[in-house]
Scaffold this active site. Structure first.
Site, PDB file in Angstrom:
ATOM      1  CG  ASP A 383      -2.815   0.319   0.449  1.00  0.00           C
ATOM      2  OD1 ASP A 383      -2.557   0.534  -0.543  1.00  0.00           O
ATOM      3  OD2 ASP A 383      -2.773   1.183   1.909  1.00  0.00           O
ATOM      4  CG  ASP A 436      -8.139   0.083   2.086  1.00  0.00           C
ATOM      5  OD1 ASP A 436      -6.996  -0.211   2.020  1.00  0.00           O
ATOM      6  OD2 ASP A 436      -8.215   0.953   1.346  1.00  0.00           O
TER       7      ASP A 436
END
Length: 544
Positions: A383, A436
């Protein structure tokens, strides 16, 4: 069609995780993070609305960005002046305009000279403001050079993207054009982010309980078979549940590598046809997810239809309930795909997305904390790299560009949950990547399965505190998003330390970390020991 394919679940996990990390994307391309504020050039960067009128009839509205220099742009629409718009001559305004402007707004082309020089020339000609057309479709900040000293500029300057500037030039050919410049303030609290937070937390909550309930049903069924003396029919592999996929160490590491390759492919091949392909893939996954969720819910009321099967070519045995539900799911997905550019299409996208995430969390499982830690740690690095570090090689954030669909006419790729900013004068959407929710959700679902297997209470278990940690991490993400002026944030940067850190800390404090780390199952006593002595090498685990 009847039960979700483990292979399809793994493939969908990969697609969703490729967009794991963006909580939102800003509207400005930030190319000048090191440009300092100096006297006369110290404005905060703000988005500016440019409302137009043609022959006194209200027309289109465009969005630009204000300059670092010049006066502050009015924030109230009712206080903003409405003035005429003229095309500069010369068009780049690098030389003083040949015409006297008399209080009008000059529309100029971005050229070879500095932004400040254009503004000075426009002001000297009598302009009340200057609108500069960028040479690309993005918005850039207009800053001053470090060594500039003559910055006494008293008219506002606004930069428009190339397409908006071209539209304004066409308006000038239609008649007399006037404009109004103002920059309304955003609300302090974005209600869309609040609802998005509730949506993410609620999705993990539902998926975790479904996963834990399925695991408990499987164990109950196995224990019933053991009591009836049918040990031979039991399956002791993969947690004891058929149709489920347990992630191992190798797949946890490879997943991030493959997801990175997939993300680069999205970035390089992003175009109209490629987005259409993603829409088709999303619809297939959405149909599978929505069908699985609806069948699981309706089977409580239509049990005979859920337990009666018919053979279907290519799909095998399929329940009558699945056959009844499938057409609705297909029609729902097709309607969303056809009308996805409509104002309220986000509702259909979120329904399909949530159903898909819930289904994948129910099918794909983390067997122990060790695998969960490797998966989330790799995702954490993935990420950060693709949101922040990728700028060093690609000169822009790959994750944010893909999530927003910058290279297409689409409003972002479909692998996102989104809610419109209803009370924001700037509109737009607050978004969150599937990963997420999905990746932390796998760990939280593991926590609830462990708690139920160990017969822990809500307070003494791990699920409640993992949920609190996830909610806190996601909340910090949105706080950081607002503090960073809307820069896209890697949500896992905040979520992983909160969720994984809380889990490990609690396990260590309670003395259960070793068991959580390696076995992922509580110690249990075999309930069928009195029936038949087991072989010496038999281990009685949670699947017994």
């Amino acid at each position: 069609m009847g039960t979700s394919s483990p292979e399809m679940a793994a493939a969908l996990l990969l697609v969703m995780a490729a967009l794991a990390g963006v909580a939102a994307g800003g509207d400005i391309v930030h190319q000048d993070d090191e440009a300092p504020k100096i006297p006369g050039c110290s404005n905060d960067f703000v988005l500016v609305k440019v409302q137009t009128w043609v022959n006194n009839r209200e027309d289109g509205e465009f969005v630009g960005v204000g300059a670092r220099f010049g006066p502050t742009i009015e924030s109230k629409e009712k206080h903003a002046n409405r003035t005429g718009l003229l095309l500069a001559d010369p068009f780049d305004c690098c030389e003083p305009p040949t015409q006297k402007v008399a209080g009008d707004v000059l529309l100029v082309q971005r050229g070879k000279c500095k932004f400040t020089k254009k503004a000075k020339n426009a002001e000297a000609a009598g302009a009340s403001a200057i609108i500069i057309i960028n040479h690309v479709h993005e918005l850039y900040k207009m800053v001053c050079d470090r060594n500039e000293t003559d910055l006494d500029i008293n008219i506002p300057a606004v930069l428009l993207p190339k397409d908006a500037g071209n539209d304004m030039q066409q308006l000038l050919k239609s008649g007399k054009v006037s404009v109004q410049l103002y920059s309304p303030d955003r609300p302090l609290v974005d209600t869309a982010e609040v609802f998005l937070w509730l949506m993410a937390v609620g999705t993990i909550l539902c998926a975790s309980y479904w996963s834990a309930w399925s695991a408990r049903e499987a164990v109950t069924e196995q224990e019933k078979l053991l009591k009836d003396g049918h040990e031979s029919s039991l399956n002791f592999e993969a947690g004891g549940s058929s149709g489920m996929v347990d992630i191992n160490m190798t797949s946890a590491i490879l997943f991030v590598v493959i997801a990175s390759c997939f993300l680069i492919m999205l970035y390089k091949l992003m175009s109209y046809w490629f987005v259409e392909l993603l829409v088709v893939i999303f619809c297939i996954g959405g149909v599978e997810g929505l069908q699985t969720c609806l069948v699981a819910l309706l089977s409580r009321w239509f049990k005979p239809a859920a337990e009666s099967f018919v053979k279907v070519p290519f799909f095998g045995a399929v329940s009558y309930l699945t056959i009844a539900v499938c057409p609705f799911c297909v029609v729902f997905a097709v309607i969303w795909a056809v009308y996805r550019r409509m104002t309220y299409a986000w509702i259909g996208q979120d329904i399909l997305g949530i159903a898909l995430i819930v289904t994948v969390i129910q099918i794909v499982r983390i067997p122990n904390l060790k695998v969960g830690s490797v998966l989330l740690s790799c995702s954490f690095l993935y990420d950060i790299f693709w949101v922040f570090i990728s700028k060093m090689w690609f000169h822009e954030s790959v994750m944010i560009v893909v999530a927003r669909g910058d290279k297409t006419d689409e409003d972002g790729v479909p692998m996102l949950l989104k809610i419109p900013r209803m009370f924001d004068p700037w509109g737009g959407f607050s978004i969150i990547g599937f990963g997420d929710i999905l990746l932390p959700g796998l760990l939280i679902a593991f926590a609830l399965r462990y708690d139920w297997a160990a017969k822990k209470t809500l307070q003494s278990g791990y699920f409640l505190w993992s949920m609190v940690a996830y909610g806190s991490g996601l909340m910090i993400t949105y706080v950081a998003l607002n503090l960073m002026d809307g820069h896209g944030q890697p949500a896992l940067l905040y979520i992983v330390p909160f969720t994984l850190g809380t889990f490990i800390a609690l396990g260590r404090k309670r003395g259960e970390l070793r068991n959580l780390w390696t076995r992922g199952q509580p110690e249990r006593v075999c309930t069928h020991m009195h029936m038949q002595p087991p072989p010496k090498d038999t281990n009685c685990d949670a699947s017994s």
